[in-house]
Scaffold this active site. Structure first.
Site, PDB file in Angstrom:
ATOM      1  N   LYS A  52      -4.186   2.762   8.441  1.00 45.01           N
ATOM      2  CA  LYS A  52      -3.090   1.844   8.115  1.00 45.01           C
ATOM      3  C   LYS A  52      -2.286   1.534   9.379  1.00 45.01           C
ATOM      4  O   LYS A  52      -1.949   0.383   9.664  1.00 45.01           O
ATOM      5  CB  LYS A  52      -2.187   2.454   7.025  1.00 45.01           C
ATOM      6  CG  LYS A  52      -2.849   2.451   5.653  1.00 45.01           C
ATOM      7  CD  LYS A  52      -2.114   3.260   4.600  1.00 45.01           C
ATOM      8  CE  LYS A  52      -2.910   3.256   3.284  1.00 45.01           C
ATOM      9  NZ  LYS A  52      -2.327   4.039   2.209  1.00 45.01           N
ATOM     10  N   GLN A  96       2.298   8.351   0.964  1.00 50.85           N
ATOM     11  CA  GLN A  96       0.863   8.537   0.746  1.00 50.85           C
ATOM     12  C   GLN A  96       0.642   9.559  -0.364  1.00 50.85           C
ATOM     13  O   GLN A  96       1.200  10.651  -0.339  1.00 50.85           O
ATOM     14  CB  GLN A  96       0.192   8.993   2.061  1.00 50.85           C
ATOM     15  CG  GLN A  96      -1.313   9.039   2.009  1.00 50.85           C
ATOM     16  CD  GLN A  96      -1.980   7.668   1.881  1.00 50.85           C
ATOM     17  OE1 GLN A  96      -1.422   6.643   2.277  1.00 50.85           O
ATOM     18  NE2 GLN A  96      -3.175   7.640   1.323  1.00 50.85           N
ATOM     19  N   ASP A 119       3.798  -0.674  -1.892  1.00 56.30           N
ATOM     20  CA  ASP A 119       2.750  -0.099  -2.747  1.00 56.30           C
ATOM     21  C   ASP A 119       2.791  -0.713  -4.154  1.00 56.30           C
ATOM     22  O   ASP A 119       1.868  -0.508  -4.946  1.00 56.30           O
ATOM     23  CB  ASP A 119       2.967   1.417  -2.890  1.00 56.30           C
ATOM     24  CG  ASP A 119       1.929   2.228  -2.136  1.00 56.30           C
ATOM     25  OD1 ASP A 119       0.808   1.721  -1.951  1.00 56.30           O
ATOM     26  OD2 ASP A 119       2.240   3.368  -1.754  1.00 56.30           O
TER      27      ASP A 119
HETATM   28  N1  GUN Z   1      -3.536   7.308  -1.869  1.00 58.92           N
HETATM   29  C1  GUN Z   1      -4.730   6.682  -2.106  1.00 58.92           C
HETATM   30  N2  GUN Z   1      -4.559   5.344  -2.218  1.00 58.92           N
HETATM   31  C2  GUN Z   1      -3.238   5.116  -2.034  1.00 58.92           C
HETATM   32  C3  GUN Z   1      -2.428   3.921  -2.037  1.00 58.92           C
HETATM   33  O1  GUN Z   1      -2.895   2.788  -2.230  1.00 58.92           O
HETATM   34  N3  GUN Z   1      -1.103   4.110  -1.818  1.00 58.92           N
HETATM   35  C4  GUN Z   1      -0.557   5.346  -1.624  1.00 58.92           C
HETATM   36  N4  GUN Z   1       0.757   5.429  -1.428  1.00 58.92           N
HETATM   37  N5  GUN Z   1      -1.260   6.471  -1.625  1.00 58.92           N
HETATM   38  C5  GUN Z   1      -2.599   6.347  -1.821  1.00 58.92           C
END
Ligand code: GUN
Length: 288
Positions: A52, A96, A119
């Site tokens: 990311k 996350q 998100d």
């Molecule tokens: N863990 C796995 N996929 C995601 C996501 O799209 N967002 C977040 N915050 N955590 C994740």
């Protein structure tokens, strides 16, 4: 011949416009800035968050990974989030998932201010999605948004199609179901208690698998007409330690019309969507 739905051409196209948008924002005095809160050292989360950050930097945005101890106290964790929510320089923040046990009870949808919730987990963003009333200040969950973009860019028709989603998580299955219903698909959501799963998957146009079980879907789940489209959200490791999806790719490849590869399918689209949301958050800040 089955079509492989690679993310790379779509990603390339969107990256170009994100770079332009980012440059324009900077010229107006705003550098898009994302904070990623990472608690602990889950190996998959370490890779996802690093990817990311790398993509943010590629388009010209700022991204900090706030790495916190697995054993962080709840009060300390909440203070850090509060500081980020109040930081005028930060446009967006994600926590996350998964979180460690001592933080698991927290209502994570309400932790990040809705204006920074790229998100799409905040109740207001979820309600806007469910009510098919998304405005520019709302955010849609990144993996569902990425899947929709990948389908649309590949001219996959959604309206009127029978789509089966396997998996009912808050991150993928449920928001994706809402998004596809909003696009006039007929959606069935299946999960671990679903009876006759094969009967359901054999009788649909598109199968989306988001269950996290290596190579679970094989040809026995498919229509004999070889005309279905498969979207594989899984990121698993097989018995040889190789990255693989929920779908047994080699087994089904000649039995489908189109399929997303793993890696190189849905995963990169999630990151693209995150940065699209980030830039949207920055644009919203500019027009405040
Ligand atoms: N863990 C796995 N996929 C995601 C996501 O799209 N967002 C977040 N915050 N955590 C994740």
């Amino acid at each position: 011949m089955s079509q492989i739905l690679h993310s790379s051409p779509v990603k390339k196209l969107i990256t170009k416009s994100l770079k332009t948008d980012c440059k324009e924002l900077k010229e107006k005095g705003i550098t898009p800035y994302l904070k990623v809160i990472l608690v602990g050292t889950d190996p998959a989360s370490l890779i996802y968050t690093a990817n990311k950050k790398k993509y943010c930097e590629k388009v010209g945005a700022l991204c900090d990974i706030v790495s916190l101890s697995e054993n962080i106290l709840e009060s300390e964790f909440l203070n850090i989030i509060n500081d980020i929510n109040n930081d005028q320089q930060v446009d967006a923040c994600i926590i996350q998932l998964p979180l460690p046990r001592q933080l698991n009870h927290l209502d994570y949808g309400r932790l990040i201010n809705k204006e920074k919730d790229v998100d799409g987990f905040h109740p207001e963003n979820v309600f806007a999605l469910i009510s098919n009333n998304l405005k520019s200040h709302n955010f849609v969950s990144c993996t569902p948004k990425g899947i929709l973009t990948l389908m649309q860019e590949n001219q996959i028709q959604i309206a009127g199609k029978k789509i089966v989603i396997i998996g009912r998580s808050m991150i993928v299955g449920k928001p994706l179901a809402m998004l596809l219903i909003n696009h006039n698909a007929t959606v069935t959501v299946c999960h671990s208690h679903t009876k006759n799963l094969k009967e359901i998957t054999k009788n649909c146009d598109i199968i989306v698998s988001a269950i996290g079980k290596a190579k679970f879907i094989n040809e026995s789940y498919l229509s004999p007409k070889n005309d279905q489209i498969i979207i594989d959200v899984g990121m698993n490791t097989d018995t040889l330690g190789q990255l693989c999806g929920d779908v047994d790719y080699d087994n089904v490849f000649n039995k489908v019309a189109a399929i997303t590869p793993v890696p190189g399918g849905v995963g990169p689209m999630t990151i693209v969507s995150l940065v699209q949301n980030l830039l949207q958050a920055s644009k919203n800040r500019l027009s405040l």
